[in-house]
Design an enzyme around this catalytic site. Sequence first.
Site, mmCIF file in Angstrom:
data_model
loop_
_atom_site.group_PDB
_atom_site.id
_atom_site.type_symbol
_atom_site.label_atom_id
_atom_site.label_comp_id
_atom_site.label_asym_id
_atom_site.label_seq_id
_atom_site.Cartn_x
_atom_site.Cartn_y
_atom_site.Cartn_z
ATOM 1 N N ASP A 66 -7.987 -6.400 -2.281
ATOM 2 C CA ASP A 66 -7.849 -6.714 -3.713
ATOM 3 C C ASP A 66 -8.042 -5.483 -4.591
ATOM 4 O OD1 ASP A 66 -10.566 -6.270 -3.527
ATOM 5 O OD2 ASP A 66 -11.182 -8.256 -4.208
ATOM 6 N N TYR A 86 -11.664 0.515 3.075
ATOM 7 C CA TYR A 86 -10.634 0.866 2.106
ATOM 8 C C TYR A 86 -9.618 1.686 2.878
ATOM 9 C CZ TYR A 86 -13.132 -0.451 -2.195
ATOM 10 O OH TYR A 86 -13.732 -1.141 -3.206
ATOM 11 N N HIS A 145 -14.146 -9.552 -5.729
ATOM 12 C CA HIS A 145 -14.805 -8.245 -5.726
ATOM 13 C C HIS A 145 -15.983 -8.248 -6.718
ATOM 14 C CE1 HIS A 145 -13.418 -4.171 -4.128
ATOM 15 N NE2 HIS A 145 -14.490 -3.819 -4.790
HETATM 16 C C1 LIG Z 1 -21.838 -1.929 -7.105
HETATM 17 C C2 LIG Z 1 -20.814 -2.619 -6.274
HETATM 18 C C3 LIG Z 1 -20.028 -1.890 -5.407
HETATM 19 C C4 LIG Z 1 -19.079 -2.515 -4.622
HETATM 20 N N1 LIG Z 1 -18.365 -1.774 -3.742
HETATM 21 C C5 LIG Z 1 -17.441 -2.377 -2.953
HETATM 22 C C6 LIG Z 1 -16.696 -1.617 -2.015
HETATM 23 O O1 LIG Z 1 -16.872 -0.410 -1.907
HETATM 24 N N2 LIG Z 1 -15.773 -2.270 -1.277
HETATM 25 C C7 LIG Z 1 -15.546 -3.617 -1.392
HETATM 26 O O2 LIG Z 1 -14.695 -4.173 -0.697
HETATM 27 N N3 LIG Z 1 -16.256 -4.358 -2.275
HETATM 28 C C8 LIG Z 1 -17.189 -3.775 -3.041
HETATM 29 N N4 LIG Z 1 -17.903 -4.518 -3.935
HETATM 30 C C9 LIG Z 1 -17.704 -5.991 -3.970
HETATM 31 C C10 LIG Z 1 -18.663 -6.679 -3.000
HETATM 32 O O3 LIG Z 1 -18.310 -6.433 -1.666
HETATM 33 C C11 LIG Z 1 -18.677 -8.189 -3.215
HETATM 34 O O4 LIG Z 1 -17.363 -8.673 -3.139
HETATM 35 C C12 LIG Z 1 -19.306 -8.584 -4.527
HETATM 36 O O5 LIG Z 1 -20.399 -7.758 -4.817
HETATM 37 C C13 LIG Z 1 -19.759 -10.030 -4.488
HETATM 38 O O6 LIG Z 1 -20.264 -10.431 -5.732
HETATM 39 P P1 LIG Z 1 -21.825 -10.425 -6.096
HETATM 40 O O7 LIG Z 1 -22.177 -9.007 -6.382
HETATM 41 O O8 LIG Z 1 -21.899 -11.286 -7.283
HETATM 42 O O9 LIG Z 1 -22.583 -10.969 -4.904
HETATM 43 C C14 LIG Z 1 -18.875 -3.918 -4.736
HETATM 44 C C15 LIG Z 1 -19.663 -4.649 -5.612
HETATM 45 C C16 LIG Z 1 -20.624 -4.023 -6.376
HETATM 46 C C17 LIG Z 1 -21.463 -4.837 -7.305
#
Ligand SMILES: Cc1cc2nc3c(=O)[nH]c(=O)nc-3n(C[C@H](O)[C@H](O)[C@H](O)COP(=O)(O)O)c2cc1C
Length: 505
Positions: free
Chosen positions: A273, A245, A365
């Site tokens: 995003d 980030y 995301h």
């Molecule tokens: C609890 C949680 C926290 C997340 N934190 C971040 C983050 O800090 N940075 C980021 O780029 N994506 C974050 N994501 C998105 C994930 O990197 C990823 O794109 C997403 O979880 C994929 O979908 P899925 O959970 O269905 O596999 C987060 C997702 C979840 C569920």
Amino acid sequence: MDTSSVIPATVVAEHGSRESCWIIVHNKVYDITDFLDGKSSLQQHPGGSRIILRYAGKDATAAYEPVHPPDVISTNLPPEKFIGIAEQSASAVDSPQTEEEKKRELLLASRPPLDEILNLHDFEAVAKTVLPAKAWAYYSSASDDEIAIRENRAAYQRVWFIPRILRDVTKVDWSTTILGQKSSLPIFISATALGKLGHPDGELNLTRAAGKHGVIQMIPTLASCSFNEIVDAAQPGQPLFLQLYVNRDRELTKKYVQNAEKRGVSGLFITVDAPQLGRREKDMRMKFVDDGAGAKVQEGQSGVKKDQGIARAISSFIDPSLAWKDIPWFRSITKMPIVLKGVASPKDAILALEAGVQGIVLSNHGGRQLDNARSGLENLVDIVAALKTRGPWPNPNFSVFIDGGVRRASDVLKALALGASAVGVGRGFLYAFSSYGQEGVERAIEILRDEFEMNMRLLGITSLSELTPDLVDASRLRAGNTPQDNLYSQTYQPLQLAQFRESKL
Ligand SMILES: Cc1cc2nc3c(=O)[nH]c(=O)nc-3n(C[C@H](O)[C@H](O)[C@H](O)COP(=O)(O)O)c2cc1C
């Protein structure tokens, strides 16, 4: 300040106000008065002052730990703000379990044995039951009406296989390389923040399991464990990626990226995003209910509004001005491959290619940002078609990754057949360690391995390079009905509407 000073709890309690605010974290007493509103030269607490004031004069360790890497206080506060060691009171030594802790212990003791966990949905069901309500709300939440998160899953079910037969499939190999790094699966662990909300070892569960099984973990900027703890837990030579980030303070970003490169990280995934975090109502409502039940509301304080949820409280440093013009600067500060995480439009995919980055992640995301954003899978079809008009395909210098909604190896095979280089899994692994720690992640990897073996044999292929678009029918991806997914519908928790409270009349 004499570092050996022992400070009685009664003295700490005297500093329980905005004017003089001390807190205890890991038995150490700190004066964080100046940190509350960014007074003096200190950076303001990203979560605002309100949450800190709730623990003014008290032990804040339990609230602090899941959402801060351990070294945050010592790196942000000048040494003179360390007041001394907290005297361990009798009540702290034998502090009785709260009702919630007792209930959680019982639930953990009655989890299904790990060998009865047959698929990634099972982990989700266990996590939903054993996780503290706030953690489940933060992990499972998605934005607005949660259309995008459900569509992420549903899109995979509108793509069908067209298997080939009578090919010798005795030996099947599902290993690959991701950004030049070996991976035992065509899957990487997508970054998910705040691992300690789910398990005391947080992200280290992923690092250890990934190291043992040759899988690549993407370290989140907002990990609960510090970056160095995670890298230290990796095996020698274990590849790791870093999710970034971008901070408003570019010098901090530069230091962070360059330290990661020095420590051997082999890919930089810049999240593009999230110029503002999505409204995740499960998370927000949980916070709201919790505050309403008992928090002492302090007058005249600034900081995050009480209905912001954990996600927004921890992310205010993210720079919304990030733009294409910044990409050359990232290129100038690191030699790591750069990947943009969160691409949806074919136009942006082409811009990324032209900007000279090494790849993109087609991701919404996990449904947590723009709701109603199409699934990565649907975007993949258009983006691959667009990229094919701009040079060789597959392009060895430009990888197209995808994440969101993946629960089965068959999902991954579909994405690869449609042109993805590898697939990210977020919640699948997050729920695995939240319910069973490192062993859970190892079991998840084992399950996926078994699924790859079976699905590849039944599909009639022996290596991932044989995955071609003719093995799938994506014609119904756009317009077809989504088949009912019984396991997912049982674990998906529908959004709740605003709740009435008990009347005080
Ligand atoms: C609890 C949680 C926290 C997340 N934190 C971040 C983050 O800090 N940075 C980021 O780029 N994506 C974050 N994501 C998105 C994930 O990197 C990823 O794109 C997403 O979880 C994929 O979908 P899925 O959970 O269905 O596999 C987060 C997702 C979840 C569920």
